[in-house]
Every structure is written in structure tokens, then in C-alpha cells.
Design a protein around this motif. Structure first.
Motif, PDB file in Angstrom:
ATOM      1  N   UNK A   1      43.809  33.582  51.044  1.00  0.00           N
ATOM      2  CA  UNK A   1      43.377  32.350  51.726  1.00  0.00           C
ATOM      3  C   UNK A   1      43.741  32.295  53.200  1.00  0.00           C
ATOM      4  N   UNK A   2      44.561  33.222  53.683  1.00  0.00           N
ATOM      5  CA  UNK A   2      45.125  33.069  55.019  1.00  0.00           C
ATOM      6  C   UNK A   2      44.235  33.647  56.105  1.00  0.00           C
ATOM      7  N   UNK A   3      44.163  32.930  57.221  1.00  0.00           N
ATOM      8  CA  UNK A   3      43.653  33.494  58.462  1.00  0.00           C
ATOM      9  C   UNK A   3      44.762  34.272  59.151  1.00  0.00           C
ATOM     10  N   UNK A   4      45.978  33.765  59.041  1.00  0.00           N
ATOM     11  CA  UNK A   4      47.141  34.426  59.634  1.00  0.00           C
ATOM     12  C   UNK A   4      48.354  34.222  58.746  1.00  0.00           C
ATOM     13  N   UNK A   5      49.259  35.200  58.805  1.00  0.00           N
ATOM     14  CA  UNK A   5      50.520  35.149  58.076  1.00  0.00           C
ATOM     15  C   UNK A   5      51.651  35.259  59.085  1.00  0.00           C
ATOM     16  N   UNK A   6      52.655  34.384  58.952  1.00  0.00           N
ATOM     17  CA  UNK A   6      53.826  34.401  59.817  1.00  0.00           C
ATOM     18  C   UNK A   6      55.044  34.779  58.994  1.00  0.00           C
TER      19      UNK A   6
ATOM     20  N   UNK B   1      42.975  24.309  64.799  1.00  0.00           N
ATOM     21  CA  UNK B   1      42.287  23.448  63.838  1.00  0.00           C
ATOM     22  C   UNK B   1      41.427  24.274  62.893  1.00  0.00           C
ATOM     23  N   UNK B   2      41.500  23.939  61.609  1.00  0.00           N
ATOM     24  CA  UNK B   2      40.673  24.584  60.606  1.00  0.00           C
ATOM     25  C   UNK B   2      41.214  25.880  60.071  1.00  0.00           C
ATOM     26  N   UNK B   3      42.361  26.346  60.567  1.00  0.00           N
ATOM     27  CA  UNK B   3      42.907  27.622  60.133  1.00  0.00           C
ATOM     28  C   UNK B   3      43.828  27.459  58.927  1.00  0.00           C
ATOM     29  N   UNK B   4      43.951  28.542  58.179  1.00  0.00           N
ATOM     30  CA  UNK B   4      44.839  28.584  57.010  1.00  0.00           C
ATOM     31  C   UNK B   4      45.955  29.564  57.333  1.00  0.00           C
ATOM     32  N   UNK B   5      47.165  29.040  57.481  1.00  0.00           N
ATOM     33  CA  UNK B   5      48.303  29.841  57.917  1.00  0.00           C
ATOM     34  C   UNK B   5      49.376  29.804  56.840  1.00  0.00           C
ATOM     35  N   UNK B   6      49.869  30.983  56.462  1.00  0.00           N
ATOM     36  CA  UNK B   6      50.890  31.078  55.432  1.00  0.00           C
ATOM     37  C   UNK B   6      52.201  31.551  56.043  1.00  0.00           C
ATOM     38  N   UNK B   7      53.283  30.881  55.679  1.00  0.00           N
ATOM     39  CA  UNK B   7      54.622  31.230  56.128  1.00  0.00           C
ATOM     40  C   UNK B   7      55.327  31.976  55.005  1.00  0.00           C
TER      41      UNK B   7
ATOM     42  N   UNK C   1      39.626  21.912  56.292  1.00  0.00           N
ATOM     43  CA  UNK C   1      40.965  21.372  56.462  1.00  0.00           C
ATOM     44  C   UNK C   1      41.917  22.476  56.923  1.00  0.00           C
ATOM     45  N   UNK C   2      42.812  22.113  57.820  1.00  0.00           N
ATOM     46  CA  UNK C   2      43.855  23.033  58.272  1.00  0.00           C
ATOM     47  C   UNK C   2      44.939  23.088  57.203  1.00  0.00           C
ATOM     48  N   UNK C   3      45.362  24.299  56.844  1.00  0.00           N
ATOM     49  CA  UNK C   3      46.363  24.455  55.791  1.00  0.00           C
ATOM     50  C   UNK C   3      47.555  25.237  56.320  1.00  0.00           C
TER      51      UNK C   3
END
Length: 270
Positions: free
Chosen positions: A232-237, A54-60, A217-219
Motif C-alpha cells: 500500500x505504500x508510496x514511501x517507507x520511512x 497530500x494523497x500519499x500512503x506512507x508507512x513507518x 485519503x492520505x495514510x
């Protein structure tokens, strides 16, 4: 993280984000558990396991056809998995009764590549229609929410315009405001600048950066804008052939990727 592991995406843990998980970690909000999706004989997602806190910004990121947009479409219930389960906020999205699916969907907003605004409705009505009809907000409450969001996206003076009177960048900012008007837990962003002229891209990305920095907001974002992903990312996949082949903090993924396929992809797009 691979498709055969189930490692939560947590990244940074700012104190303003929801913290409900064990050991003070942010609570898991989205989980894919061995999700497979096929179109005919083509496997788009291959026993995919991953989760987002929750609350994390994750980019694919990854090449076209690697399954990124399919993940967003599954969360929007625009398609269904062939195998596996998807949960949002601890509740089953697939498989689940239709009533439960509808309730969960209220907590998920999406901004598409195309703006998909209602051409016969003015900007204000585009934003207020769903909160009134789906959430049951009064017209006054919905109008106030629309005014606040239009201020946020820099279009406070365009509430009475029709979509045809706006530029592409302005229409996409209205689409962002419309998604946020539902107060979703999760905001899905699917290549939101790909349909824009190059000179309009920066304005839309700036709006999204502001949202990422100023809200909890979770993104979950699919993009080829690597600079935006880094910001903007906390993590990148990194996806390839329907699986996560590498994941981590953007500084590591972009500066020192471990997987050869990730290095090849980034060298082609950076």
C-alpha cells in the motif's frame, strides 16, 4: 532522508491525487519541523524533520521504541512536542491556539491497536456519534454515511449489533469505518492488526488495501506487517532512535536498503 533534512515524501503521483504544489507535485499536507519529544530523560523523537504530500500512503517501520507511534499520537494531539513545530494542511497544529487545534483535529482520523468502540452503543451509533456531535451532520446524513461505510468494510448486516457481539476483526473494521465517517484528510493507522488473532488479520488488511486503492485519503501507517507495507505504500520511512535513517519507495527499501540498520531490522522481521 535523515532527521536533519526536510525532504517531502512524494512517491508515485497518480493523476487522481490532489496536485496543488509547485511543479505539479502533490501539495504538502503534514510537516514535522525539528520536532523533539522526551519522556523524562529519554528522547523519543530527536529534532525530527519530515513531510508527507497530500494523497500519499506512507508507512513507518523500525524497532519498538523508535518513535513511530509517538508521531501518530502527536498528530492526534494526545501528546505535545517539547520542541519544534507540526503543521497540517498549512496550518500550525503545535504550537497553536486551542480553537485552531480543535479545527485541525477534525481532519485527522486514527485507528488504534485496540478497537476502543463504545460498548453501550450499537455499531451504527458508534459510527454516527462523532459526525453528528462534532461535524453537525443530521442523523439521517450520518446514518447514510454509516451504511455506505459498513458496506465498504463488509459489515452492512451488523449495523444493529453491539461490539460485544462482533469478532475482533469485525470490531476493528467498525473502528476503521468510524474513523472514515469524519471524512478526514489524514488517516493514521497504529498497528491495527496487533491485537487480532492471526486468522483475522488478513480480512482487516484487505479492507485497508481497498481503501488505499479506491480513495485519495492520505495514510500514515505504523505496522510490522511488511507485506502490507509493501503493497500500500508510496514511501517507507525507517526509524531508529527517534530519527528517520532511510526512506524511499518500498521496492528499494525492502529489496536493496542502503543503511546497515535497515538491513538488520528487515532481516529480523521478514
Amino acid at each position: 532522508m535523515s532527521a536533519e533534512s526536510t525532504a517531502p515524501v512524494t512517491g508515485k503521483e497518480p493523476g487522481t491525487r490532489p496536485v496543488d504544489g509547485a511543479g505539479g507535485r502533490p501539495a504538502e499536507l503534514v510537516r514535522f519541523d525539528k520536532v523533539t519529544k522526551r519522556f523524562g530523560s529519554h528522547t523519543v523523537l530527536d529534532r525530527l524533520d519530515f513531510s508527507v504530500a497530500a494523497g500519499k500512503h506512507v508507512t513507518l517501520i523500525g524497532p519498538s521504541g523508535s518513535g513511530k507511534t509517538t508521531i501518530l499520537r502527536l498528530l492526534m494531539t494526545l501528546t505535545e512536542p517539547d520542541e519544534g513545530t507540526i503543521t497540517v494542511g498549512g496550518q500550525r497544529l503545535f504550537p497553536a491556539p486551542e480553537k485552531q487545534v480543535r479545527e485541525i483535529r477534525k481532519n485527522i482520523g486514527m485507528v488504534f491497536q485496540q478497537f476502543n468502540l463504545f460498548p453501550h452503543m450499537k455499531v451504527r451509533r458508534n459510527i454516527t456519534e462523532a459526525p453528528v456531535t462534532v461535524l453537525g451532520l443530521s442523523r439521517d446524513e450520518a446514518d447514510q454515511r454509516a451504511e455506505e461505510l459498513l458496506e465498504m468494510v463488509g459489515l452492512a448486516d451488523r449495523a444493529d449489533a453491539y461490539p460485544s457481539q462482533l469478532s475482533g476483526g469485525q470490531q476493528q473494521r467498525v473502528a476503521i469505518a468510524r474513523a472514515l465517517a469524519m471524512r478526514p484528510q489524514v488517516l493514521l493507522l497504529d498497528e491495527v492488526t496487533s491485537a487480532l488473532d492471526p486468522e483475522l488479520v488478513a480480512g482487516v488488511l484487505d479492507v485497508l488495501r481497498d481503501i488505499a486503492r479506491s480513495t485519495d485519503i492520505t495514510m500514515l501507517c505504523v505496522t510490522h506487517e511488511m507485506g502490507f507495507a509493501r503493497d500500500i505504500s508510496d514511501d517507507v520511512l525507517m526509524f531508529d532512535r527517534g530519527r528517520v535513517i532511510e526512506s524511499g519507495h518500498p521496492d528499494r527499501i525492502f529489496n536493496d536498503p542502503e543503511n546497515e540498520r535497515t538491513r538488520e531490522f528487515l532481516s529480523a522481521v521478514l
